[in-house]
Design a protein around this motif. Structure first.
Motif, PDB file in Angstrom:
ATOM      1  N   SER A 101       0.827  -1.208   0.000  1.00 43.85           N
ATOM      2  CA  SER A 101       0.000   0.000   0.000  1.00 43.85           C
ATOM      3  C   SER A 101       0.857   1.252   0.000  1.00 43.85           C
ATOM      4  O   SER A 101       0.567   2.234  -0.696  1.00 43.85           O
ATOM      5  N   ASN A 102       1.928   1.219   0.772  1.00 42.96           N
ATOM      6  CA  ASN A 102       2.812   2.380   0.849  1.00 42.96           C
ATOM      7  C   ASN A 102       3.458   2.698  -0.501  1.00 42.96           C
ATOM      8  O   ASN A 102       3.467   3.851  -0.950  1.00 42.96           O
ATOM      9  N   CYS A 103       3.997   1.669  -1.150  1.00 41.89           N
ATOM     10  CA  CYS A 103       4.671   1.898  -2.437  1.00 41.89           C
ATOM     11  C   CYS A 103       3.677   2.379  -3.494  1.00 41.89           C
ATOM     12  O   CYS A 103       3.967   3.300  -4.268  1.00 41.89           O
ATOM     13  N   ALA A 104       2.499   1.761  -3.528  1.00 42.14           N
ATOM     14  CA  ALA A 104       1.472   2.186  -4.484  1.00 42.14           C
ATOM     15  C   ALA A 104       1.018   3.616  -4.188  1.00 42.14           C
ATOM     16  O   ALA A 104       0.778   4.409  -5.106  1.00 42.14           O
ATOM     17  N   ASN A 105       0.915   3.949  -2.920  1.00 42.79           N
ATOM     18  CA  ASN A 105       0.498   5.295  -2.528  1.00 42.79           C
ATOM     19  C   ASN A 105       1.501   6.347  -2.997  1.00 42.79           C
ATOM     20  O   ASN A 105       1.112   7.398  -3.534  1.00 42.79           O
ATOM     21  N   VAL A 106       2.790   6.071  -2.812  1.00 44.66           N
ATOM     22  CA  VAL A 106       3.805   7.037  -3.237  1.00 44.66           C
ATOM     23  C   VAL A 106       3.751   7.248  -4.753  1.00 44.66           C
ATOM     24  O   VAL A 106       3.774   8.388  -5.247  1.00 44.66           O
ATOM     25  N   LEU A 107       3.659   6.156  -5.505  1.00 43.22           N
ATOM     26  CA  LEU A 107       3.614   6.294  -6.969  1.00 43.22           C
ATOM     27  C   LEU A 107       2.372   7.059  -7.410  1.00 43.22           C
ATOM     28  O   LEU A 107       2.446   7.941  -8.273  1.00 43.22           O
TER      29      LEU A 107
END
Length: 385
Positions: A101-107
């Motif tokens: 979720s964190n990586c997708a959120n940043v992108l």
């Protein structure tokens, strides 16, 4: 909540993102944070995005609008689906929990140009293991986490790892311990247990997954030769393997695996000892909750969490059974030392000492300070217009 509940289209959106609401400490913490922030979030349209379709074991507050995507555990589809949804929600800020979720959120935040906050719940260097998948995950983290507007670390150890191994600027990282509502836990411990268990017993709690190392706990329990039974609360992929181990060691009827419980506190509160055998933790909620109930604790000294909780500081990893200020620490992956610690922890004089100290220490992790810090981070980064 306010007029916003009737006119959501006119309200600023704050969006929280997580993989799912299956069993787990991060999932429960997110739902708790939402509940505790209700007064602060009045006047905003609050959304919770679940990336995957999984069994939901935590109730979402009724004033939160829930969106369930179907990313099917894929990072690529998580990012695509989240970006599509957030384009319409136009968030003032997003807050995500857990790695994917964190990586997708940043992108998504870079594509749509909104502020994002990510919360790292575990010690990432140790979490992913080896193999191609682990390498890819770590690379994605290194490429994304440094670009978050704020990173919340659940402990000082997690903060140090993010700085040393994932390129995150220390100025971007805020350590916020999980909120633990000790008063509510003690109230719920007075309820009737959902299962009758053969007393006396010692207890552990967590998902039945390799990182919790319940295999080690069962083997150490057998070696300890204590009179108490062992109760392991939780559900997960290792259930069959653990049941086979119990059978092979001749411990049927003495090691009990009742499954996941919505209210484990009556059972934990009645235990003579709480044991955490984990190889990996970020901030172990269950440890604090047991301490709030006056249950003495034994914990493996994994990279982050137990040392901070049981000593109040970060220091060199322990190499032997260590009677720390608020509980007993033991090195990871040592069945013999864990067995020794369990025997020591069950002594009445040791139990009485740590029962008193545990309750005192648990108060340091109350909800008010944690929730004020969460809101401070959210408010400082939200793009309100």
């Amino acid at each position: 909540m306010s007029n916003c509940s009737q006119m959501r289209s006119a309200c600023q959106s704050i969006v929280f993102v997580i993989n799912s609401l299956t069993a787990g400490g991060a999932e429960r913490t997110l739902v708790d944070v939402l509940a505790y922030l209700e007064d602060r979030l009045r006047g905003y349209a609050v959304h919770l995005v679940l990336l995957d379709v999984e069994e939901e074991l935590h109730a979402v507050p009724p004033w939160v609008q829930k969106h369930v995507l179907n990313a099917n555990f894929s990072f690529l589809w998580s990012t695509i689906s989240l970006t599509r949804l957030l384009r319409g929600l136009a968030p003032a800020v997003t807050v995500s929990f857990l790695n994917r979720s964190n990586c997708a959120n940043v992108l998504s935040s870079k594509i749509l140009k909104y502020p994002c906050i990510v919360s790292e719940r575990t010690y990432p260097t140790s979490r992913f293991g080896a193999g191609l998948s682990a390498v890819i995950t770590k690379v994605i983290m290194r490429l994304t986490y440094p670009h978050a507007d704020q990173v919340i670390a659940v402990s000082e150890g997690v903060r140090a790892d993010l700085m040393a191994n994932f390129g995150v600027d220390g100025a971007k990282i805020r350590v916020i311990y999980n909120p633990v509502d000790t008063d509510r836990i003690c109230e719920r411990a007075l309820e009737t247990p959902s299962a009758r268990l053969p007393e006396p017993y010692i207890v552990s709690l967590g998902r039945l997954v390799p990182s919790k190392n319940f295999r080690l706990l069962i083997e150490s329990y057998r070696s300890s030769s204590i009179n108490e039974n062992l109760v392991i609360l939780g559900e997960g992929e290792e259930r069959q393997e653990l049941e086979k181990l119990v059978s092979r060691l001749g411990l049927e009827g003495r090691v009990i695996l009742p499954g996941h419980m919505q209210n484990p506190y009556p059972i934990v509160g009645a235990a003579r000892l709480f044991v955490s055998s984990s190889n990996l933790e970020g901030f172990p909620n269950a440890l604090i909750e047991a301490m709030a109930l006056g249950c003495p604790v034994v914990a493996t000294d994994c990279d982050t969490g137990p040392m901070e909780i049981l000593t109040g500081k970060m220091q060199a990893r322990c190499t032997e059974v260590t009677l720390a200020e608020y509980g007993i620490l033991v090195p990871v992956n040592s069945a013999d030392l864990l067995a020794d610690a369990i025997r020591i922890g069950c002594r009445e004089s040791i139990r009485a000492r740590y029962s008193r100290r545990s309750k005192e220490r648990a108060r340091d992790f109350g909800t008010r300070n944690s929730i004020e810090q969460y809101w401070s981070v959210i408010a400082s980064h939200a793009r309100f217009v």
